[in-house]
Design an enzyme around this catalytic site. Structure first.
Site, PDB file in Angstrom:
ATOM      1  N   SER A 294      -5.961   7.448  10.272  1.00  0.00           N
ATOM      2  CA  SER A 294      -7.326   7.385   9.729  1.00  0.00           C
ATOM      3  C   SER A 294      -7.982   8.766   9.696  1.00  0.00           C
ATOM      4  O   SER A 294      -7.493   9.722  10.311  1.00  0.00           O
ATOM      5  CB  SER A 294      -8.182   6.447  10.581  1.00  0.00           C
ATOM      6  OG  SER A 294      -7.518   5.222  10.768  1.00  0.00           O
TER       7      SER A 294
HETATM    8  C1  SAM Z   1      -5.155   2.484   9.403  1.00  0.00           C
HETATM    9  S1  SAM Z   1      -3.650   2.053  10.170  1.00  0.00           S
HETATM   10  C2  SAM Z   1      -3.984   2.370  11.874  1.00  0.00           C
HETATM   11  C3  SAM Z   1      -4.200   3.825  12.208  1.00  0.00           C
HETATM   12  C4  SAM Z   1      -3.727   4.176  13.594  1.00  0.00           C
HETATM   13  N1  SAM Z   1      -4.613   3.719  14.627  1.00  0.00           N
HETATM   14  C5  SAM Z   1      -3.418   5.645  13.745  1.00  0.00           C
HETATM   15  O1  SAM Z   1      -3.950   6.311  14.634  1.00  0.00           O
HETATM   16  O2  SAM Z   1      -2.601   6.163  12.986  1.00  0.00           O
HETATM   17  C6  SAM Z   1      -3.694   0.280  10.133  1.00  0.00           C
HETATM   18  C7  SAM Z   1      -2.491  -0.371  10.771  1.00  0.00           C
HETATM   19  O3  SAM Z   1      -2.851  -1.726  11.047  1.00  0.00           O
HETATM   20  C8  SAM Z   1      -1.668  -2.498  10.981  1.00  0.00           C
HETATM   21  N2  SAM Z   1      -2.037  -3.927  10.852  1.00  0.00           N
HETATM   22  C9  SAM Z   1      -2.399  -4.627   9.745  1.00  0.00           C
HETATM   23  N3  SAM Z   1      -2.662  -5.907  10.075  1.00  0.00           N
HETATM   24  C10 SAM Z   1      -2.446  -6.030  11.403  1.00  0.00           C
HETATM   25  C11 SAM Z   1      -2.519  -7.100  12.326  1.00  0.00           C
HETATM   26  N4  SAM Z   1      -2.910  -8.321  11.932  1.00  0.00           N
HETATM   27  N5  SAM Z   1      -2.218  -6.859  13.616  1.00  0.00           N
HETATM   28  C12 SAM Z   1      -1.832  -5.623  14.034  1.00  0.00           C
HETATM   29  N6  SAM Z   1      -1.716  -4.566  13.195  1.00  0.00           N
HETATM   30  C13 SAM Z   1      -2.039  -4.757  11.909  1.00  0.00           C
HETATM   31  C14 SAM Z   1      -0.943  -1.925   9.776  1.00  0.00           C
HETATM   32  O4  SAM Z   1       0.437  -2.234   9.856  1.00  0.00           O
HETATM   33  C15 SAM Z   1      -1.260  -0.433   9.882  1.00  0.00           C
HETATM   34  O5  SAM Z   1      -0.210   0.268  10.483  1.00  0.00           O
END
Ligand code: SAM
Length: 363
Positions: free
Chosen positions: A80
């Protein structure tokens, strides 16, 4: 490979109007972001930036999101925007010794920052390959005290935690997160929760009361966390009818982005068809009241002018003007002026806690 100044990176984050604590500034300066994007990321122009590219480190240490996985043209994982991460971590009020549950491990970078602040972190990602890569990156970066778990963050490992941070857009909170906070009086969940087509970040306390921290535009979560949406999905430019000027602007200069977000948030409280639309010749997405046919309605631009179209153009344009009047009468409330109450909803088999009541405060 040439080096970049991490101090300059910290300054760039501060320019996003973020008051960084000394501890958080040190975390951004010390945790190497490039270690978390070893396979590169998508540039703004759609091309892929890899570690051997000349601009790689400049992009890594820009205050920008790095999209690390794309599926059919849609981003499905990323690191992000750092200034957004900083605002969310500050709202989390994480202290050394805390246990933090993170939903959305992504690259693992946010978890590494939390660990650098002295927290033990359990980070969950729904995609197996993403979770595996985050685990490897955390090991390469030497981050200690982070456990990456593959699974749906709706039902994370049932351990007691002090804080929950959600780094993916959700329609509501899993009731399990609140249970996991136990009886810690200062336990909070910081989460980007769908509202009028965007994901304003909420800071939710155990009594299910929340305040709005900042605007955001996260990718949406898989599974029950997004099963129910009280607002219409964003308008697709392809399917929109021609929208023509209906009322002239009233803000000169146009509203600043944060003030426009304040108007947008209020519109979402006062109108159930509020969402966003991409408008030709406008860089940022705009607030739209989308009609039931999903082809027309009214758009409010940052200068307060209204465009309208479709079979019910008059009705939606009138609603848009009423929202503008009401927002001005209320003294242009910013995002932070709202207090939000959450209540149960969503899929009865996998309920979530959704924003259900809103109140304006004076500050
Ligand atoms: C914006 S990224 C997260 C950024 C991360 N915190 C970083 O520092 O790089 C969003 C992530 O949420 C995950 N995601 C989507 N739906 C989810 C769920 N229901 N439970 C857990 N993870 C999920 C996606 O696979 C993706 O990798």
């Amino acid at each position: 490979m040439r080096s970049v100044s991490r101090e300059a990176f910290v300054e760039r984050i501060r320019q996003g109007d973020v008051a960084l604590s000394p501890e958080l500034a040190a975390a951004f300066a010390e945790v190497p972001r490039e270690v978390f994007v070893p396979d590169g990321f998508q540039r703004r122009d759609g091309s892929w930036a890899g570690p051997s590219d000349a601009d790689f480190l400049d992009l890594v240490y820009d205050d920008d999101v790095l999209v690390t996985k794309v599926d059919g043209g849609t981003p499905v994982s990323s690191s992000s925007q750092p200034s957004l991460m900083a605002l969310m971590i500050a709202a989390l009020d994480v202290r050394p010794g805390h246990t933090v549950l993170e939903i959305g491990a992504g690259t693992g970078y946010n978890a590494a920052l939390l660990a650098r602040l002295g927290a033990s972190v359990i980070s969950v990602d729904v995609q197996q390959d993403v979770a595996d890569r985050a685990r490897s990156a955390l090991a390469r970066a030497g981050a200690e005290g982070v456990r990456v778990v593959h699974g749906d963050g709706y039902a994370p490992p049932g351990v007691r935690v002090d804080r929950v941070i959600v780094t993916v857009g959700v329609a509501g909170l899993s009731p399990r997160w609140i249970e996991q906070l136990g009886d810690a009086p200062d336990g909070v969940v910081v989460a980007p929760v769908e509202h009028a087509g965007t994901h304003p970040v909420l800071r939710v306390t155990r009594d299910l009361r929340a305040r709005v921290v900042c605007p955001s535009g996260f990718m949406t979560a898989a599974g029950p966390l997004t099963a129910a949406h009280p607002f219409p999905a964003p308008a697709m430019p392809r399917t929109l009818t021609r929208l023509v000027p209906y009322a002239e602007g009233r803000f000169d200069p146009p509203l600043e982005p944060l003030a426009y977000r304040g108007l947008w948030y209020a519109a979402g409280v006062w109108h159930r068809r509020a969402t966003y639309a991409a408008v030709p010749r406008h860089e940022q997405n705009c607030l739209m009241l989308l009609d039931e046919e999903r082809t027309g309605g009214a758009i409010v631009l940052p200068d307060g002018s209204v465009l309208a179209g479709g079979g019910e153009a008059d009705r939606y344009a009138t609603d848009a003007l009423a929202i503008l009047d009401r927002w001005l009468e209320a003294g242009r409330p910013p995002l932070g002026a709202w207090r939000v109450g959450l209540g149960p909803g969503g899929d009865p088999d996998a309920p979530i806690l959704l924003p259900s009541s809103w109140e304006l405060t004076s500050g």
